[in-house]
Structures are given as structure tokens and as C-alpha cells.
Write an enzyme that holds these catalytic residues in place. Structure first.
Site, PDB file in Angstrom:
ATOM      1  N   CYS A 123       2.419  16.860  14.064  1.00 37.78           N
ATOM      2  CA  CYS A 123       2.703  16.642  12.635  1.00 37.78           C
ATOM      3  C   CYS A 123       1.452  16.715  11.760  1.00 37.78           C
ATOM      4  O   CYS A 123       1.554  16.858  10.547  1.00 37.78           O
ATOM      5  CB  CYS A 123       3.396  15.307  12.430  1.00 37.78           C
ATOM      6  SG  CYS A 123       4.854  15.128  13.437  1.00 37.78           S
ATOM      7  N   HIS A 179       2.843  12.557   5.214  1.00 42.63           N
ATOM      8  CA  HIS A 179       3.761  13.157   6.188  1.00 42.63           C
ATOM      9  C   HIS A 179       5.103  12.435   6.072  1.00 42.63           C
ATOM     10  O   HIS A 179       5.157  11.210   5.981  1.00 42.63           O
ATOM     11  CB  HIS A 179       3.181  13.016   7.601  1.00 42.63           C
ATOM     12  CG  HIS A 179       4.152  13.429   8.656  1.00 42.63           C
ATOM     13  ND1 HIS A 179       4.878  14.594   8.579  1.00 42.63           N
ATOM     14  CD2 HIS A 179       4.538  12.828   9.813  1.00 42.63           C
ATOM     15  CE1 HIS A 179       5.663  14.693   9.637  1.00 42.63           C
ATOM     16  NE2 HIS A 179       5.478  13.627  10.399  1.00 42.63           N
ATOM     17  N   ASN A 191      12.220  14.715   8.910  1.00 43.72           N
ATOM     18  CA  ASN A 191      10.835  14.947   9.353  1.00 43.72           C
ATOM     19  C   ASN A 191      10.727  16.374   9.884  1.00 43.72           C
ATOM     20  O   ASN A 191      11.397  16.722  10.845  1.00 43.72           O
ATOM     21  CB  ASN A 191      10.517  13.908  10.439  1.00 43.72           C
ATOM     22  CG  ASN A 191       9.146  14.087  11.061  1.00 43.72           C
ATOM     23  OD1 ASN A 191       8.466  15.083  10.840  1.00 43.72           O
ATOM     24  ND2 ASN A 191       8.747  13.114  11.873  1.00 43.72           N
TER      25      ASN A 191
HETATM   26  O1  UT7 Z   1       6.365  12.667  12.941  1.00 43.61           O
HETATM   27  C1  UT7 Z   1       6.350  12.043  14.177  1.00 43.61           C
HETATM   28  C2  UT7 Z   1       6.197  10.620  14.024  1.00 43.61           C
HETATM   29  N1  UT7 Z   1       7.403   9.875  14.118  1.00 43.61           N
HETATM   30  C3  UT7 Z   1       7.546   8.770  13.421  1.00 43.61           C
HETATM   31  O2  UT7 Z   1       6.725   8.469  12.601  1.00 43.61           O
HETATM   32  C4  UT7 Z   1       8.654   7.852  13.708  1.00 43.61           C
HETATM   33  C5  UT7 Z   1       8.107   6.463  13.776  1.00 43.61           C
HETATM   34  N2  UT7 Z   1       9.096   5.469  14.133  1.00 43.61           N
HETATM   35  C6  UT7 Z   1      10.126   5.183  13.319  1.00 43.61           C
HETATM   36  O3  UT7 Z   1      10.296   5.752  12.281  1.00 43.61           O
HETATM   37  C7  UT7 Z   1      11.013   4.035  13.731  1.00 43.61           C
HETATM   38  O4  UT7 Z   1      10.462   3.438  14.880  1.00 43.61           O
HETATM   39  C8  UT7 Z   1      12.482   4.459  14.016  1.00 43.61           C
HETATM   40  C9  UT7 Z   1      13.171   4.860  12.742  1.00 43.61           C
HETATM   41  C10 UT7 Z   1      12.503   5.606  15.005  1.00 43.61           C
HETATM   42  C11 UT7 Z   1      13.237   3.275  14.601  1.00 43.61           C
HETATM   43  O5  UT7 Z   1      13.071   2.136  13.763  1.00 43.61           O
HETATM   44  P1  UT7 Z   1      12.634   0.708  14.397  1.00 43.61           P
HETATM   45  O6  UT7 Z   1      12.515  -0.226  13.281  1.00 43.61           O
HETATM   46  O7  UT7 Z   1      11.401   0.948  15.217  1.00 43.61           O
HETATM   47  O8  UT7 Z   1      13.880   0.345  15.253  1.00 43.61           O
HETATM   48  P2  UT7 Z   1      14.072   0.232  16.841  1.00 43.61           P
HETATM   49  O9  UT7 Z   1      13.675   1.486  17.536  1.00 43.61           O
HETATM   50  O10 UT7 Z   1      13.438  -1.023  17.329  1.00 43.61           O
HETATM   51  O11 UT7 Z   1      15.623   0.088  16.943  1.00 43.61           O
HETATM   52  C12 UT7 Z   1      16.341  -1.003  16.322  1.00 43.61           C
HETATM   53  C13 UT7 Z   1      17.788  -0.913  16.754  1.00 43.61           C
HETATM   54  C14 UT7 Z   1      17.980  -0.780  18.269  1.00 43.61           C
HETATM   55  O12 UT7 Z   1      19.122  -1.504  18.624  1.00 43.61           O
HETATM   56  P3  UT7 Z   1      19.007  -2.938  19.330  1.00 43.61           P
HETATM   57  O13 UT7 Z   1      18.205  -2.724  20.551  1.00 43.61           O
HETATM   58  O14 UT7 Z   1      18.321  -3.812  18.318  1.00 43.61           O
HETATM   59  O15 UT7 Z   1      20.436  -3.302  19.563  1.00 43.61           O
HETATM   60  C15 UT7 Z   1      18.228   0.694  18.449  1.00 43.61           C
HETATM   61  O16 UT7 Z   1      18.970   0.966  19.615  1.00 43.61           O
HETATM   62  O17 UT7 Z   1      18.386   0.270  16.188  1.00 43.61           O
HETATM   63  C16 UT7 Z   1      19.027   1.021  17.218  1.00 43.61           C
HETATM   64  N3  UT7 Z   1      19.003   2.420  16.875  1.00 43.61           N
HETATM   65  C17 UT7 Z   1      19.981   3.029  16.170  1.00 43.61           C
HETATM   66  N4  UT7 Z   1      21.125   2.567  15.637  1.00 43.61           N
HETATM   67  C18 UT7 Z   1      21.897   3.433  14.967  1.00 43.61           C
HETATM   68  C19 UT7 Z   1      18.054   3.347  17.170  1.00 43.61           C
HETATM   69  N5  UT7 Z   1      18.387   4.534  16.660  1.00 43.61           N
HETATM   70  C20 UT7 Z   1      19.585   4.363  16.035  1.00 43.61           C
HETATM   71  C21 UT7 Z   1      20.438   5.220  15.331  1.00 43.61           C
HETATM   72  N6  UT7 Z   1      21.569   4.729  14.807  1.00 43.61           N
HETATM   73  N7  UT7 Z   1      20.152   6.538  15.130  1.00 43.61           N
END
Ligand code: UT7
Length: 312
Positions: free
Chosen positions: A112, A237, A267
Site C-alpha cells: 500500500c 492511504h 482500500n
Molecule cells: O492497506 C492494508 C492495511 N490494512 C488495514 O489498514 C486494515 C487495518 N485493520 C482494520 O481496519 C481493522 O482491524 C478491521 C476493520 C479489519 C477490523 O476491525 P477491528 O476493530 O480490528 O475488529 P476485530 O478484527 O477485532 O473484529 C471485531 C469483531 C469480531 O467478532 P467477535 O470476535 O468480537 O465476535 C470479528 O469476527 O468483528 C467481527 N468481524 C466482522 N463482523 C461482521 C470481522 N469482520 C467482520 C465483518 N462483518 N466483515
């Protein structure tokens, strides 16, 4: 003389995949995607449309914008993690298609942050008078490496391309300062696996990004001899609106002074920054003489930032 952008363009595929469409593919919902990422829809390339095709359209738009002929280009740098093939490079494909017969060509691999790496590489060649005009492109068909059963990543990404021609601009304009960095120890947090799928530890990348984006932005602002308050526009980004807002707030920049293409494109990896820059200039958000900061981060881990005085 300075080194800056003398032509700018972008291209996104026609096909739109909304959050409602994503609900039919994985166990997710519009509310979660919107609030956790800021994304409402993304573009997906057609089956017969690859990274080089999108790069070609974006490059054509940049050349047209700058009124520059393909034969004037001395070097082509394409930043991508989704090349059509490992070789020949996308940049060689692009050189042929544009008829940029006088250009050397190579791809840049910094995920990225790739467009920032390409921009700073271009700056060196122009500053040393080795080359006069360099075409830099960020182009990604991420849809071909998305794991469409992984809801943690598939909702985040989209396809597209952005391009800029770099060349000499008047003294005081163009790139004022830059920072590039990498931390290979963090490679395990974001990579392509043996199935060719993108795999990400979202939490770890999130923490890294929230720390790195404001830090790199402040570094380039200070290196250029300015303060946070002097910044007119921020092009981060486009990975997650929460990451972008955290960086923006650390810099004390108001919401209307930050590009937000993430809402409609998601993204786009190396293409995010040039698409956001191109749209912001076309929408009149960036004006002549504005002090802008471009800042990216991504797999590698890598990061890069530039402070730039807009205009020629
Ligand atoms: O350009 C490359 C760089 N990439 C990035 O910058 C991405 C960086 N990371 C992020 O943007 C965030 O970490 C995410 C958006 C990917 C996830 O957000 P988070 O606040 O880190 O949430 P999490 O991964 O801890 O997930 C929270 C909950 C989980 O459920 P439980 O375990 O709390 O029951 C996930 O399973 O959200 C769940 N979850 C979803 N729910 C509905 C994860 N993906 C989804 C989804 N829809 N698509």
C-alpha cells in the site's frame, strides 16, 4: 527547480459491489462495514480487465491532463502487488501499450506504500537530471487475491488505478520533504499466502497504522519547515476511516481537509493515494499553492509520506 506532479489521472472499473452485495457473499452486514471501516461500496474489475489495463487507463488520463506525449516519458514505475504476471512487469506492458518508446520500465513492490516509494524514486532521477519526465502508477486488481470467504478482509478491498507524471516544477513547489520506512519483522501481519490469498492480522496492522501515519506526517511537515497548522489538505492511504480519522485528529486537521475515497472505493492498496489525490484535485479540494501531505502504510511492513506544495 522543484520536482512535482505535472499530470494526474485515475481510473476505476465500472462494476460496483455494495455492502448489501457483500452480505450475500459472507456473514457480514452493512452496519458493521460502515461503522468499522467507513466503506459503503467498492469497484471490482471485469474478468478480462487486469492490473495493466487499469494502469493504462489511469496513465492515459494523466498524460492527457498534463498534455504530455507518451514518447516524452523517460521512466515508468508501476507500484503493484497484483501484477498481471510476475514478469514481464506491468510497467513494461504499460510502456508498450502507451507507445512510451523512450522509457525504461520497472515495477515497485511496497504494497500500500508503493505509490509513495515510486514518487520518491522518481524524485531522485529528476533531481539528478538523469530523467525529465517519469510516469508513476499505482494499480491493483486486489479482487484476484481476495479470499472471498474471509469476512475479515474481503469487505475491505477494491480495484482501481491512479497515475501521475512527475517532472520539474517552479522553485518552492512540488515535493518539499519525504520519509520512507520499512519493518520486515512485521511481514507476518499482512501477506499473500500459498493459496495466493491476502491474509491480514487486522488488529496489529490497525495499531501500526494509527501510530505510523501521524508520526510520518509530522516528520515530513517538520522536515519541510512547517507546523501541523500549515497543512491545507491530507491524503492518507484509504484503509479504514477510523485509522484516517485518528491520524487527522492527531494532526488537528478538520474533516473537510482530508480525502475520503474509501467510502465508494474501499482500500485500493497502492492505487488509493493517487486516486484520492486525483479526485481531490479534480473536485477543487486542492488548489494551487496548497500544502498537502500524502501518507501511506502497508504490507512489508512499509510506510511513506511526502509534504508537497501543490502546483507547477
Ligand atoms: O492497506 C492494508 C492495511 N490494512 C488495514 O489498514 C486494515 C487495518 N485493520 C482494520 O481496519 C481493522 O482491524 C478491521 C476493520 C479489519 C477490523 O476491525 P477491528 O476493530 O480490528 O475488529 P476485530 O478484527 O477485532 O473484529 C471485531 C469483531 C469480531 O467478532 P467477535 O470476535 O468480537 O465476535 C470479528 O469476527 O468483528 C467481527 N468481524 C466482522 N463482523 C461482521 C470481522 N469482520 C467482520 C465483518 N462483518 N466483515
Amino acid at each position: 527547480m522543484g520536482v512535482g506532479v505535472i499530470g494526474l489521472g485515475h481510473y476505476v472499473p465500472e462494476k460496483v459491489l455494495t455492502n448489501e452485495d457483500m452480505e450475500k457473499i459472507v456473514d457480514t452486514n452493512d452496519e458493521w462495514i460502515r461503522t468499522m471501516t467507513g466503506i459503503e461500496e467498492r469497484r471490482i474489475a471485469a474478468d478480462d480487465e487486469d492490473t495493466s489495463d487499469m494502469a493504462f487507463h489511469a496513465a492515459q488520463n494523466a498524460l492527457k491532463d498534463g498534455n504530455i506525449k507518451a514518447e516524452e516519458i523517460d521512466l515508468i514505475l508501476v507500484a503493484t502487488v497484483t501484477p498481471d504476471t510476475p514478469f514481464p512487469s506491468v510497467s513494461c506492458m504499460l510502456q508498450d501499450r502507451l507507445g512510451a518508446t523512450n522509457a525504461a520500465a520497472m515495477d515497485v513492490s511496497a504494497a500500500c506504500s508503493g505509490f509513495m516509494y515510486a514518487m520518491i524514486t522518481a524524485k531522485q532521477f529528476i533531481e539528478t537530471n538523469a530523467y525529465k519526465k517519469i510516469l508513476i502508477v499505482g494499480s491493483e486488481k486486489l479482487s484476484k487475491i481476495i479470499n472471498w470467504s474471509d469476512r475479515n478482509t474481503c469487505v475491505l478491498l477494491g480495484d482501481g488505478a491512479g497515475a501521475a507524471v512527475m517532472g520539474n516544477v517552479s522553485e518552492g513547489k512540488g515535493i518539499l520533504s519525504f520519509e520512507l520506512g520499512s519493518n520486515g519483522a512485521g511481514g507476518k501481519e499482512l501477506y499473500q499466502n500459498e493459496m495466493d490469498h491476502l491474509v491480514m492480522n487486522g488488529r496489529e496492522v490497525f495499531k501500526f497504522a494509527v501510530r505510523q501515519m501521524p508520526e510520518s506526517s509530522i516528520n515530513v511537515i517538520e522536515k519541510a519547515g512547517y507546523n501541523k497548522e500549515d497543512v491545507d489538505y491530507l491524503i492518507p492511504h484509504q484503509a479504514n476511516i477510523r485509522i484516517m480519522d485518528a491520524a487527522r485528529e492527531r494532526l488537528g486537521i478538520s474533516e473537510d481537509k482530508m480525502a475520503k475515497t474509501i467510502k465508494k472505493y474501499g482500500n485500493n492498496s497502492s492505487a488509493s493515494i493517487p486516486i484520492a489525490l486525483s479526485e481531490s484535485v479534480k473536485n477543487g479540494k486542492i488548489k494551487d499553492n496548497d500544502l498537502i501531505v500524502l501518507v501511506g502504510f502497508g504490507g512489508g511492513l512499509t510506510w511513506g509520506a511526502v509534504a508537497l506544495r501543490w502546483g507547477m
